[in-house]
Design an enzyme around this catalytic site. Structure first.
Site, mmCIF file in Angstrom:
data_model
loop_
_atom_site.group_PDB
_atom_site.id
_atom_site.type_symbol
_atom_site.label_atom_id
_atom_site.label_comp_id
_atom_site.label_asym_id
_atom_site.label_seq_id
_atom_site.Cartn_x
_atom_site.Cartn_y
_atom_site.Cartn_z
ATOM 1 C CB CYS A 122 -0.958 0.005 1.185
ATOM 2 S SG CYS A 122 -2.063 -1.424 1.234
ATOM 3 C CG HIS A 255 -3.192 3.495 2.127
ATOM 4 N ND1 HIS A 255 -3.705 3.112 0.909
ATOM 5 C CD2 HIS A 255 -3.241 2.392 2.922
ATOM 6 C CE1 HIS A 255 -4.061 1.836 0.959
ATOM 7 N NE2 HIS A 255 -3.789 1.381 2.173
ATOM 8 C CG ASN A 285 -6.640 -0.820 1.367
ATOM 9 O OD1 ASN A 285 -5.929 -0.442 0.446
ATOM 10 N ND2 ASN A 285 -6.137 -1.227 2.518
#
Length: 328
Positions: A122, A255, A285
């Site tokens: 990520c 993020h 996500n």
């Protein structure tokens, strides 16, 4: 003349198949697994996510986002002399040929420029921007296409409601170019391999087959604790490098993983909620794609204006984390 790098184009792409929390709850209920829209929203802030079609690969999503970024930058594919793709779900098991090379082919680039993948989960997009910034500042490359692209739906265990509800598919891209005025003001990267087991796919190749599990594993509480402890620190490190303070930031783009982590980071930085770009509710996500997705949405709806200062930061498996401070 001192060389700098600057972001001159952004693009994003979400596959058409949109899956709401209720859709997912119905799917899991058929398997005897209980969840609900309220349960998912309360814990993550996510209301929906997008899933790629079976024939779509990360490179296909990446190409859509890349073309949008190239259009905004006013560039043609062959103007790009380096492609960096951040992805944890590459087109090929074993990660070769690289997804970046596949993207280069699908864009029709024939100038023999470089193409490479980076893997920081990520944090991948932040890592990729930092690499691109260094290449441009060194004079090695002039126009760099940086992409985050993921098809996380392929690695989700739909018997595990704690993880399968959190992730989605998508891609985001930027075009970075050499400039005589600063664009990327500072970057800061970190990793701590002691925490490698808290977020992983604990499988490996053995005799042409997967040994272990091919599904994503996440220790949610451990990831949450690590994320909230490092995001504020790395943002301040980037600000210190640039000789700036958090009150000079116009936008925070963390993020897009969990709204509670995002809100905690903004609060610690002293930034009001309205200065944080939030898109996690609409796509979940998307790992390395989440920051460029959010950046592109905020660029195209007019929130982010030329000359504004944007902090982008992420955490990911490895354990990795980093930040990019950019003037748009």
């Amino acid at each position: 003349m001192t060389l700098y790098s600057k972001i001159i184009g952004t693009g994003s792409y979400l596959p058409p198949k949109r899956v709401t929390n209720q859709d997912l709850a119905d799917q899991l209920a058929a398997k005897g697994i209980e969840t609900s829209d309220e349960w998912i929203v309360t814990r993550s802030g996510i209301s929906a996510r997008h899933y790629a079609e079976p024939e779509q690969k990360s490179s296909d999503l990446a190409v859509h986002a890349a073309r949008n970024a190239l259009d905004m930058a006013g560039m043609q594919p062959n103007d790009i002399d380096l492609i960096i793709v951040a992805s944890s779900t590459p087109d090929f098991f074993g990660s070769f040929p690289s997804t970046a090379c596949i993207v280069q082919r699908k864009l029709g680039i024939t100038n023999n420029g470089a193409a490479v993948d980076v893997q920081a989960v990520c944090s991948g997009f932040v890592y990729a921007v930092s690499v691109a910034d260094s290449f441009i500042k060194s004079g090695a490359h002039k126009n760099v296409l940086v992409i985050g692209a993921e098809v996380f739906s392929r690695i989700l265990n739909f018997d595990d409601r704690g993880t399968c509800v959190l992730f989605g598919d998508g891609a985001g891209a930027i075009v970075m170019t050499a400039s005589d005025t600063p664009g990327i003001l500072a970057t800061q990267l970190h990793a701590d391999g002691r925490h490698a087991d808290v977020l992983s796919i604990p499988g490996s190749m053995d005799g042409g087959a997967i040994a272990g599990s091919g599904f994503l594993y996440m220790d949610g509480p451990a990831v949450f604790k690590l994320a909230v402890s490092v995001l504020e620190k790395v943002a301040h490190e980037a600000l210190d490098k640039a000789g700036m303070t958090s009150d000079q930031l116009d936008w925070l783009i963390p993020h897009q993983a969990n709204i509670r982590i995002m809100n905690s980071t903004a609060k610690k930085l002293g930034m009001p909620p309205e200065k944080m770009v939030v898109t996690v509710d609409q796509h979940g996500n998307t790992s390395a794609a989440s920051i460029p997705l959010a950046l592109d949405i905020a660029m195209r709806d007019g929130r982010i204006q030329p000359g504004q200062n944007v902090m982008m930061e992420g955490v990911g498996g490895g354990f990795t984390w980093g930040a990019v401070l950019a003037r748009m």
